[in-house]
Design an enzyme around this catalytic site. Structure first.
Site, PDB file in Angstrom:
ATOM      1  N   CYS A 183       8.156   3.135  13.662  1.00 19.00           N
ATOM      2  CA  CYS A 183       6.940   3.251  12.869  1.00 19.00           C
ATOM      3  C   CYS A 183       5.939   4.175  13.558  1.00 19.00           C
ATOM      4  O   CYS A 183       6.099   4.081  14.757  1.00 19.00           O
ATOM      5  CB  CYS A 183       6.207   1.893  12.358  1.00 19.00           C
ATOM      6  SG  CYS A 183       7.069   0.856  11.372  1.00 19.00           S
ATOM      7  N   GLY A 184       5.217   5.027  12.728  1.00 16.17           N
ATOM      8  CA  GLY A 184       4.415   5.826  13.426  1.00 16.17           C
ATOM      9  C   GLY A 184       3.709   6.877  12.327  1.00 16.17           C
ATOM     10  O   GLY A 184       3.742   6.500  10.976  1.00 16.17           O
TER      11      GLY A 184
END
Length: 194
Positions: free
Chosen positions: A23-24
């Site tokens: 995730c990011g």
């Protein structure tokens, strides 16, 4: 049909060996800095292709949101405000805009508080508008707590230079209705929050 995608080859400061799945944040930029609506459409396409864009609620249709940060679309706002409210925007850099996420029944109080705050800092509120939304793609849980999104346009005082104006606009939280305002003279930030 899903288009195939591969990492680009190493070049300049980019090296695909540093990539990892997690995730990011994702960035899509126009490297020459030229304004274009295409970049917004590309960002929307990117987000729609990501299976996991945040946590999901019990209805499996309500997520914790995604955001977009873009340059203020001056020509778009100039046209909308002129046609909707007969308001003429100053030149870019002489006004700022931001979004309040407010309770539908108490937004006038928050707007008044912000107006008083702006005036106390030598700023002029040009107008408010309700941000158009499309509720057809949000989950039932989100629909039940969806805030009213009110957009404010603030102008620099007549004797205010550009540097002072830039210091006057900022993020601010005000009022009992817990409104969050992101105001900027150069960028427009939309954050889908629930």
């Amino acid at each position: 049909m899903v288009e195939s995608w591969e990492y680009p080859e190493a070049q300049g400061l980019y090296d695909p060996s540093y990539e990892s799945a997690a995730c990011g944040v994702g960035f899509i930029v126009n490297i020459d800095g030229a304004p274009s609506a295409k970049i917004i459409r590309d960002a929307e396409k990117l987000a729609s292709r990501m299976k996991h864009r945040g946590a999901c609620s019990c209805d499996n249709d309500t997520g914790d949101g995604a955001g977009l940060l873009a340059a203020i679309p001056h020509s778009f706002y100039k046209g909308v405000l002129q046609s909707e409210q007969d308001v003429t925007l100053p030149e870019p850099g002489r006004y700022a805009t931001g979004i309040f996420f407010v309770d539908k029944t108490h937004h006038q109080e928050s707007e008044q508080l912000f107006g008083d705050l702006a005036e106390s800092h030598g700023l002029k509120v040009l107008c408010w508008r309700t941000v158009p939304t499309d509720r057809s793609h949000i989950g039932e849980v989100a629909r039940g707590s969806e805030p009213l999104m009110r957009q404010v346009f603030v102008a620099a005082g007549e004797d205010m230079d550009d540097k002072l104006f830039a210091r006057k606009v900022c993020s601010h939280e005000a009022g009992e209705s817990r409104c969050l305002l992101l105001v900027s003279g150069g960028i427009f930030q939309y954050m889908n929050v629930e």
